[in-house]
Design a protein around this motif. Structure first.
Motif, PDB file in Angstrom:
ATOM      1  N   HIS A   4      11.058 -61.559  17.307  1.00 32.83           N
ATOM      2  CA  HIS A   4      10.168 -60.429  17.588  1.00 32.83           C
ATOM      3  C   HIS A   4       9.273 -60.815  18.763  1.00 32.83           C
ATOM      4  O   HIS A   4       8.770 -61.942  18.825  1.00 32.83           O
ATOM      5  CB  HIS A   4       9.324 -60.109  16.354  1.00 32.83           C
ATOM      6  N   LYS A   7       5.966 -62.508  17.899  1.00 33.16           N
ATOM      7  CA  LYS A   7       6.153 -63.809  17.251  1.00 33.16           C
ATOM      8  C   LYS A   7       6.708 -64.835  18.228  1.00 33.16           C
ATOM      9  O   LYS A   7       6.394 -66.022  18.136  1.00 33.16           O
ATOM     10  CB  LYS A   7       7.089 -63.678  16.043  1.00 33.16           C
ATOM     11  N   ASP A 151      15.763 -60.698  16.765  1.00 35.30           N
ATOM     12  CA  ASP A 151      14.623 -59.806  16.543  1.00 35.30           C
ATOM     13  C   ASP A 151      14.784 -59.075  15.220  1.00 35.30           C
ATOM     14  O   ASP A 151      15.906 -58.739  14.807  1.00 35.30           O
ATOM     15  CB  ASP A 151      14.526 -58.801  17.694  1.00 35.30           C
ATOM     16  N   LYS A 153      12.289 -57.222  11.614  1.00 34.24           N
ATOM     17  CA  LYS A 153      11.076 -57.171  10.794  1.00 34.24           C
ATOM     18  C   LYS A 153      11.418 -56.510   9.468  1.00 34.24           C
ATOM     19  O   LYS A 153      12.419 -55.792   9.351  1.00 34.24           O
ATOM     20  CB  LYS A 153       9.966 -56.406  11.497  1.00 34.24           C
ATOM     21  N   GLN A 176      18.016 -56.730  14.465  1.00 38.19           N
ATOM     22  CA  GLN A 176      18.831 -56.587  15.669  1.00 38.19           C
ATOM     23  C   GLN A 176      20.287 -56.938  15.358  1.00 38.19           C
ATOM     24  O   GLN A 176      20.566 -57.811  14.532  1.00 38.19           O
ATOM     25  CB  GLN A 176      18.284 -57.504  16.762  1.00 38.19           C
ATOM     26  N   GLY A 220      16.781 -55.817  21.798  1.00 41.71           N
ATOM     27  CA  GLY A 220      15.622 -56.321  21.078  1.00 41.71           C
ATOM     28  C   GLY A 220      14.861 -57.351  21.881  1.00 41.71           C
ATOM     29  O   GLY A 220      15.147 -57.599  23.058  1.00 41.71           O
ATOM     30  N   ASP A 225      10.577 -54.643  24.089  1.00 46.21           N
ATOM     31  CA  ASP A 225       9.160 -54.437  23.779  1.00 46.21           C
ATOM     32  C   ASP A 225       8.362 -55.620  24.323  1.00 46.21           C
ATOM     33  O   ASP A 225       8.815 -56.763  24.265  1.00 46.21           O
ATOM     34  CB  ASP A 225       8.973 -54.335  22.257  1.00 46.21           C
ATOM     35  N   GLY A 227       5.589 -58.456  24.272  1.00 46.04           N
ATOM     36  CA  GLY A 227       4.945 -59.243  23.229  1.00 46.04           C
ATOM     37  C   GLY A 227       3.718 -59.953  23.743  1.00 46.04           C
ATOM     38  O   GLY A 227       3.607 -60.288  24.926  1.00 46.04           O
ATOM     39  N   LYS A 232       0.339 -60.704  15.550  1.00 51.13           N
ATOM     40  CA  LYS A 232       1.029 -60.728  14.267  1.00 51.13           C
ATOM     41  C   LYS A 232       0.576 -61.927  13.431  1.00 51.13           C
ATOM     42  O   LYS A 232       1.371 -62.548  12.738  1.00 51.13           O
ATOM     43  CB  LYS A 232       2.546 -60.792  14.477  1.00 51.13           C
TER      44      LYS A 232
END
Length: 256
Positions: A4, A7, A151, A153, A176, A220, A225, A227, A232
């Motif tokens: 992620h 992360k 990736d 969650k 992913q 992913g 996205d 980061g 987190k």
């Protein structure tokens, strides 16, 4: 999961900190990371006698998580801690004065509590979520479920009766996967290798599992996205996961 974007940034920053502390336990490290499409930016203030190879730390972390380091331009903007801050938190100690009285150099907010819902003294849905992402990560790294990516969650919803957990009602898994992955086959593999171990000893006989509710999840990580470090902090689960022989064996255990 470790891939992620947020992360990933936390893991890179943690790895820089580890490299400093390994050679200089008195290191002061404020390392921030941003990851986006094709770029990793590392910035911050580091005061240490160590000489961390930040560029290779980033490359090794990307490779370890499951991304190709060659796909990213790495920019590093590291400098020493401000002398004004350093002077405030590192005053000269009087003879015999405890070194633990020195300041940290920054603020911190700690929130949390212990409970008796699990042996880990954490709420049961938190433990269930951590087990899930850990097993997803192990399944990917060992090849037990080869189609999933770095990736992902999860979200675990639990019903309570007062302060007592009664049952896990809903689990959302977003993970992913490859372009040609059969989602139904992926669901079967999760049913076989992930969910039985994740929910072992928990009230999950009637749980509704929702896999990738937004549809396909092919793109992913930082490509999908941006980061940042610190976003987190409360959901850390697999930052320094290494699949030991015992864990690899557990990942192949048949459902109970």
């Amino acid at each position: 999961m470790r891939g992620h974007p947020d992360k990933l940034c936390n893991l890179i920053a943690d790895s820089v900190l580890d490299a400093c502390l390994q050679h200089d336990p008195a290191s002061r490290v404020a390392c921030e990371v941003m990851a986006t499409h094709g770029h990793i930016i590392v910035a911050g203030e580091i005061t240490t006698s160590a000489k961390p190879d930040v560029f290779n730390i980033v490359r090794d972390t990307l490779r370890d998580v499951g991304y190709d380091p060659k796909a990213y331009q790495i920019d590093c903007y590291i400098h020493d801690q401000s002398p004004d801050i350093a002077g405030a938190v590192e005053p000269e100690l009087a003879e015999g004065e405890d070194e633990d009285t020195l300041g940290a150099g920054d603020q911190g907010v700690m929130v949390g509590y212990a409970c008796n819902e699990t042996p880990e003294y954490l709420p049961m849905p938190v433990v269930a979520a951590q087990r899930l992402v850990t097993l997803l990560e192990i399944s990917r790294m060992t090849g037990v479920i080869p189609d999933i990516g770095p990736d992902g969650k999860v979200q675990v919803t639990m019903e309570y009766n007062g302060d007592t957990p009664v049952r896990i009602t809903t689990v959302v898994v977003s993970v992913q996967h490859k372009e040609d992955t059969d989602i139904n086959k992926l669901a079967d593999l999760l049913d076989e290798y992930v969910f039985p171990l994740a929910f072992d000893g928990m009230p999950a006989d009637d749980v509704e599992i929702i896999l990738n509710p937004s549809g396909k999840f092919v793109q992913g990580g930082p490509d999908a996205d941006t980061g940042l470090t610190g976003r987190k902090l409360m959901v850390t689960a697999t930052a320094h996961l290494r699949p030991t022989a015992a864990v690899r064996s557990a990942a192949r255990m048949p459902p109970r």
